[in-house]
Scaffold this motif. Structure first.
Motif, PDB file in Angstrom:
ATOM      1  N   GLU A   1      37.856  39.614  53.130  1.00  0.00           N
ATOM      2  CA  GLU A   1      37.276  38.784  52.073  1.00  0.00           C
ATOM      3  C   GLU A   1      36.229  37.882  52.696  1.00  0.00           C
ATOM      4  O   GLU A   1      36.504  37.196  53.678  1.00  0.00           O
ATOM      5  CB  GLU A   1      38.354  37.955  51.382  1.00  0.00           C
TER       6      GLU A   1
ATOM      7  N   GLY B   1      35.665  35.978  48.045  1.00  0.00           N
ATOM      8  CA  GLY B   1      35.994  37.379  47.816  1.00  0.00           C
ATOM      9  C   GLY B   1      35.917  37.774  46.351  1.00  0.00           C
ATOM     10  O   GLY B   1      36.494  38.776  45.947  1.00  0.00           O
TER      11      GLY B   1
ATOM     12  N   ASN C   1      32.600  44.767  45.647  1.00  0.00           N
ATOM     13  CA  ASN C   1      33.137  45.119  46.953  1.00  0.00           C
ATOM     14  C   ASN C   1      32.645  46.477  47.425  1.00  0.00           C
ATOM     15  O   ASN C   1      32.024  47.223  46.686  1.00  0.00           O
ATOM     16  CB  ASN C   1      34.661  45.092  46.881  1.00  0.00           C
TER      17      ASN C   1
ATOM     18  N   ARG D   1      35.199  42.538  50.394  1.00  0.00           N
ATOM     19  CA  ARG D   1      34.855  41.852  49.149  1.00  0.00           C
ATOM     20  C   ARG D   1      33.816  40.774  49.422  1.00  0.00           C
ATOM     21  O   ARG D   1      34.031  39.883  50.240  1.00  0.00           O
ATOM     22  CB  ARG D   1      36.098  41.199  48.550  1.00  0.00           C
TER      23      ARG D   1
END
Length: 176
Positions: free
Chosen positions: A129, A133, A137, A35
Motif C-alpha cells: 500500500e 492505498g 491498483n 495499491r
C-alpha cells in the motif's frame, strides 16, 4: 474379445493417470497487489515506478524460487527492504507518504496473464500500500513468475519474457 479387454484396461489406466495429475489451485500461486495512494495522475504514475523498483529489487532473489513456499519465504524475509525500496521511490518523486508491505491472503477477481487465467478467489499475496492505498491498483503473479519477474506487458495483455527465467517457468509448467 482380447482387444476389448485391452481397450478397457487402457481406458481405465488413462482415466487414472488424468485423475492423478494435480490441478492448479489458488494455493499454487503467490500474487502481488500494489495499491496507489489515490487516482491522481501523479499517484498512479509513481505506483508504476514503485512496481518497477520492486521488480528490480526482488528479481535476483525470486530467480532461485523453485516453489511457492520458497517464494513466500523470500518475500517475507525482505518485507522491510521492499518498504525501503518503495519509500525511496516515493521520496525521490516528492511524496511525503510511506509504503506498507505485508504477506497475507486476499480476494482477487478473475485475471488472465497471456494464456494463463487465474480464477477469482482468495490467494496468498504480497500487498504493498502506497500511502492510504485508496487508489487504483496493479496486480500480477510473483510465483510462478507469470508476469512479475522478467516480463512486461506489451499492451495486449500478452507477456513478453525478456530473461532466462523462461526456463524456470517452462520447468514449473512441465512439472505441474
Amino acid at each position: 474379445m482380447k482387444k476389448i479387454v485391452v481397450a478397457v484396461v487402457a481406458l481405465v489406466v488413462l482415466v487414472a493417470v488424468i485423475a492423478a495429475v494435480p490441478s492448479k489451485t489458488n494455493a499454487d500461486f503467490l500474487r502481488i497487489h500494489i495499491r496507489a495512494d489515490s487516482n491522481d495522475t501523479a499517484d498512479q504514475n509513481v505506483k508504476y515506478e514503485v512496481k518497477s523498483a520492486v521488480v528490480d529489487y526482488l528479481t535476483p532473489y525470486l530467480a532461485n524460487a523453485t516453489s511457492k513456499q520458497k517464494a513466500m519465504s523470500i518475500v517475507k524475509s525482505h518485507l522491510r527492504d521492499i518498504e525501503a525500496v518503495c519509500d525511496n521511490v516515493l521520496q525521490q518523486n516528492g511524496f511525503a507518504y510511506k509504503s506498507h508491505a505485508k504477506l497475507t491472503e486476499e480476494q482477487f477477481p478473475d485475471r488472465s496473464y497471456g494464456d494463463v487465467t487465474l480464477a477469482a478467489g482468495v490467494y496468498d499475496a504480497l500487498i504493498i500500500e502506497l500511502g492510504s492505498g485508496a487508489g487504483n491498483n496493479w496486480w500480477c503473479v510473483v510465483y510462478p513468475p507469470l508476469c512479475f519477474v522478467g516480463g512486461e506487458s506489451n499492451g495486449t495483455n500478452q507477456i513478453i519474457y525478456k530473461s532466462k527465467l523462461m526456463e524456470i517457468i517452462n520447468k514449473w509448467k512441465s512439472a505441474h
